[in-house]
Design a protein around this motif. Structure first.
Motif, mmCIF file in Angstrom:
data_model
loop_
_atom_site.group_PDB
_atom_site.id
_atom_site.type_symbol
_atom_site.label_atom_id
_atom_site.label_comp_id
_atom_site.label_asym_id
_atom_site.label_seq_id
_atom_site.Cartn_x
_atom_site.Cartn_y
_atom_site.Cartn_z
ATOM 1 N N PRO A 161 -2.597 124.761 63.633
ATOM 2 C CA PRO A 161 -3.326 125.657 62.724
ATOM 3 C C PRO A 161 -4.472 124.979 61.976
ATOM 4 C CG PRO A 161 -0.978 126.061 62.552
ATOM 5 C CD PRO A 161 -1.144 124.845 63.418
ATOM 6 N N THR A 204 -4.096 133.991 59.293
ATOM 7 C CA THR A 204 -2.671 133.949 59.015
ATOM 8 C C THR A 204 -2.235 135.330 58.532
ATOM 9 O OG1 THR A 204 -2.872 133.348 56.677
ATOM 10 C CG2 THR A 204 -2.909 131.546 58.311
ATOM 11 N N LEU A 228 0.433 134.982 62.929
ATOM 12 C CA LEU A 228 -0.993 134.883 63.230
ATOM 13 C C LEU A 228 -1.520 136.192 63.797
ATOM 14 C CD1 LEU A 228 -1.075 131.342 64.880
ATOM 15 C CD2 LEU A 228 -1.654 131.919 62.521
ATOM 16 N N PRO A 272 -2.408 132.429 70.307
ATOM 17 C CA PRO A 272 -1.285 131.712 69.694
ATOM 18 C C PRO A 272 -0.060 131.739 70.606
ATOM 19 C CG PRO A 272 -2.301 133.239 68.132
ATOM 20 C CD PRO A 272 -2.862 133.550 69.485
ATOM 21 N N ASP A 314 2.614 127.950 65.114
ATOM 22 C CA ASP A 314 2.038 126.637 64.852
ATOM 23 C C ASP A 314 1.263 126.043 66.023
ATOM 24 O OD1 ASP A 314 4.243 126.348 66.431
ATOM 25 O OD2 ASP A 314 5.096 124.642 65.358
#
Length: 761
Positions: A514, A474, A461, A491, A495
């Motif tokens: 996400p 991404t 990310l 992040p 995930d």
């Protein structure tokens, strides 16, 4: 104190015919004693200043030379002598001069040696380090020839002898002799102004007919250069001439097989057998690793390691670079390096292989090999636009960008610290002061140049910012959050994200996946991007970024300090405790009712929650306190020093701990075992000398690093040796009205005095 050592007789001290006598049981009384500073201490005996050797056996009027292995020379009654580290006189004090010849090379002990030269009535002799005579004093000069031989001069001529035995090998017949610098184990000799080479046994390797020998950097050692009549030739290591003396200069070539030679101001190449490979034709030649840049007038080209001209001499400038981007300016071991040629004509540059194969055309205003995260790439600039190619010349990034950052991994504009193992596949590009991201492996644009900053938040990310607006993408360039004005995304992994947003109802912080699904939210959650981490973590792995540890993320909200969430967003509370810190290896600091301990995930107390405070003590230990008492525990909760001491501190970076009990100091080791009992007023540790200076009731002593008492704490004064390194003994002590010295076994040296040397003495 019993004096079971050597001493001097007071009578006749004016003669000072030392070494001191072993007959008298009583120490000599000195006017003063000074501190040892290395091998000697200044003392005054019968109003005469002397130097006492650390053995206590020898007094000197003056020291002269210090050699390796503890050998020292000095003066007694205007005569020179020498003694060894044990104080044994190896050269009697009767000579006009004494010098120590020694070498101590830790990286090459085969070259070490030690002997002593002495001079009497203008003649010089030599003795070994035990005092055995090697050469009688009948020579004009004596010196080391090499680690195995001594050279000597007689009637103006030099010869040599074995250093170990003194056996004469070569009688004096040369004007000079010295160790050869071009052939190991060979001696250079001179006679009638001409030079030759001789073996250790005195036999000649070459006639004495040359003007000079020199090395041209041949690493094999098989060839050397010689000169005759101002011309140079090549000789092998057996003394055979390979070429006549034809050349003005000879130098190492770009490979072991080639040599560069100069004749009539022109440079060419020959092989090791003396055969001409390229006739002298170049005005200049410079070795660059495995290539030679050659010149004809103001134009340059390249000759390779085989002596073949791979680039003609038609270029204005040439630079040889290796595959790491370093310029090559001298001969090198090529090992795993590959070399490239940057050649310029009319201000434009191109790239060629070491074999002269064109890789990039000569059309760029700037061209250079640079490293991008240990990956070599070629940066090109043409008409103020930048691009990249690989080392084969394949275009990785079109020459169309205002700027690229091939050689920088971090920065405010682009930060890829968390990009993962393949970070070298990605590179920042910019256009019109905005930055984007390009994938060199796929050859596609990941993010357009539309942002002010790009930051990798994890290996999958990225966060972008354009002014106050942020987004999350991404690694493939898919936007999964934003654009969002104000607020931020963090992040925690590929995930899981923490999102903080600001709206009409104030701030809201949430854990999301996400897809945007909220797994947990709390308007009072004060998420902090950075954390100092648990004190249970080793310092080497104490990262500053906030994330899950042991599957839990600490939540700071509603003034609760015992709330966590798991990776699914489920709250995990530790209601038994008011405070629970970050978990590490399944353990966390926990507290309640003002007391602290360590718990595991099952809320079992591995260290009881009974301590007033827990702090770090070094990197591996914890300091525990209860009231005014302290102890030590490991970071797994194991108590190694019970909480019973008034103070505890780690001694430097050792595993030793100074503790105080009943106003007395002691020392414990990392297992909690007693090293120094708690019965001293001071227990100062010397990290260089590896000893403790102990003080009790105003009296001083010494113990070694294991705690073994060497000198009991019985002395009003105790001054250790002030010499360089780890030298501690002899020490100067005072007991009652007397000063005296003690050696490493605690035995006194044969002098005492009622006065310590003062500054003005």
């Amino acid at each position: 104190m019993k004096w079971n050592c050597l001493s001097v007789l007071l009578a006749g001290l004016s003669a000072l015919a030392l070494p001191v006598s072993a007959q008298s049981p009583q120490p000599a009384v000195a006017d003063y004693l000074g501190n040892f500073d290395g091998v000697f201490a200044p003392v005054m005996v019968q109003h005469q200043k002397k130097w006492l050797h650390a053995s206590g056996k020898v007094l000197l009027d003056k020291t002269s030379h210090y050699g390796y292995y503890g050998i020292v020379s000095g003066i007694q009654q205007d005569a020179y002598g020498a003694l060894n580290r044990h104080g044994k006189v190896i050269v009697p004090f009767k000579y006009d001069a004494v010098e120590i010849k020694s070498e101590d090379k830790m990286d090459n002990p085969d070259n070490n040696y030690c002997f002593v030269t002495f001079k009497l009535n203008g003649k010089t002799g030599a003795a070994d380090s035990s005092g055995n005579i090697l050469l009688e004093p009948v020579y004009e000069d004596v010196d080391a020839l090499n680690p195995r031989l001594i050279k000597f001069r007689k009637n103006g001529l030099w010869g040599w002898a074995e250093m170990k035995t003194g056996k004469v090998i070569q009688t004096p017949e040369y004007e000079s002799v010295h160790n050869s610098y071009v052939l190991p184990g060979i001696i250079s000799v001179t006679r009638n102004g001409l030079t030759g080479l001789a073996r250790h046994d005195g036999s000649l390797l070459t006639p004495v007919r040359y003007h000079q020998f020199y090395s041209f950097g041949d690493k094999s050692g098989d060839l050397i250069c010689y000169t005759l009549n101002n011309k140079s030739g090549i000789m092998d290591k057996n003394g055979k001439e390979v070429t006549p003396a034809l050349y003005n200069r000879i130098a190492a070539g770009p490979s072991p097989a080639l040599l560069m030679v100069e004749q009539q101001d022109k440079t060419g190449f020959i092989n090791r057998e003396g055969k001409t490979i390229l006739a002298p034709q170049y005005s200049k030649a410079f070795v660059n690793a495995s290539l030679v840049v050659v010149w004809k007038g103001d134009k340059c080209g390249v000759v390779n390691a085989a002596g073949k001209e791979v680039l003609p001499t038609v270029h204005d400038e040439i630079e040889v670079m290796d595959n790491r981007g370093n310029g090559a300016y001298a001969p090198r071991d090529t090992d795993s390096l590959t070399y490239f040629i940057v050649a310029k004509k009319a201000g434009l540059a191109g790239l060629f292989s070491a074999a002269g194969k064109p890789l990039l055309p000569v059309e760029y205003h700037f061209l250079r090999i640079v490293m991008h995260h240990q990956r070599p790439v070629v940066m090109m600039i043409k008409d103020k636009k930048a691009g990249l190619a690989d080392l084969s010349g394949k275009i990785l990034l079109p020459v169309s960008w205002d700027n690229i950052m091939a050689s920088y991994g971090t920065g405010y504009t682009y930060n890829d610290d968390r990009a993962g193992a393949d970070k070298s596949d990605f590179i920042m590009v910019s256009r019109k002061e905005k930055v984007g991201l390009y994938n060199l492996a796929t050859g596609r644009e990941v993010l357009p140049p539309a942002f002010t900053t790009i930051t990798w938040k994890s290996s999958g990310l990225l966060e972008t910012r354009d002014g106050d607006t942020s987004s999350i993408f991404t690694r493939n360039g898919e936007r999964i959050r934003g654009p969002k004005l104000y607020g931020f995304f963090h992040p925690l992994s590929n995930d899981l994200l923490v999102e903080t947003t600001y709206g009409d109802n104030g701030r809201l912080t949430a854990l999301t996946d996400p897809s945007g699904k909220k797994l947990y939210e709390n308007k009072d959650w004060e998420f902090n991007t950075y954390t100092n981490g648990s004190i249970l973590r080793p310092a080497a792995v104490r990262r500053l970024d906030t994330t899950f540890t042991d599957g839990l993320l600490k939540i700071t909200a509603n003034r609760k300090d015992n709330l966590f969430i798991d990776r699914q967003g489920n709250p995990v509370t530790f209601d038994q405790y008011a405070y629970v810190g970050e978990f590490w290896n399944g353990l966390a600091i926990a507290g309640k009712d003002g007391k602290y301990g360590i718990i595991n995930r099952k809320q079992e107390e591995v260290l009881p929650v009974i301590y007033d405070n827990i702090t770090e003590l070094g990197d591996k230990m914890l300091k525990l306190s209860q009231g005014e008492r302290f102890g030590v525990a490991k970071k797994d909760g194991t108590v190694i020093i019970p909480v019973q001491y008034a103070s505890i501190r780690q001694i430097y970076d050792t595993t030793l701990y100074e503790v105080t009990l009943n106003r007395k100091l002691g020392v414990l080791n990392g297992a909690g075992q007693t090293v120094i009992p708690t019965e001293y007023d001071e227990a100062g540790y010397s990290s260089s000398g590896k000893y403790f200076k102990l003080t009790r009731n105003g009296k001083n002593g010494l113990a070694d690093a294991s705690g073994k008492v060497i000198i009991p704490a019985e002395y009003e004064v105790l001054n250790t040796n002030r010499g360089y390194g780890n030298r501690t003994f002899p020490v100067l002590v005072k007991q009652g009205e007397w000063y005296f010295y003690l050696d490493q076994q605690g035995n006194p040296l044969p002098f005492k005095s009622k006065k310590e040397k003062g500054y003005n003495d």
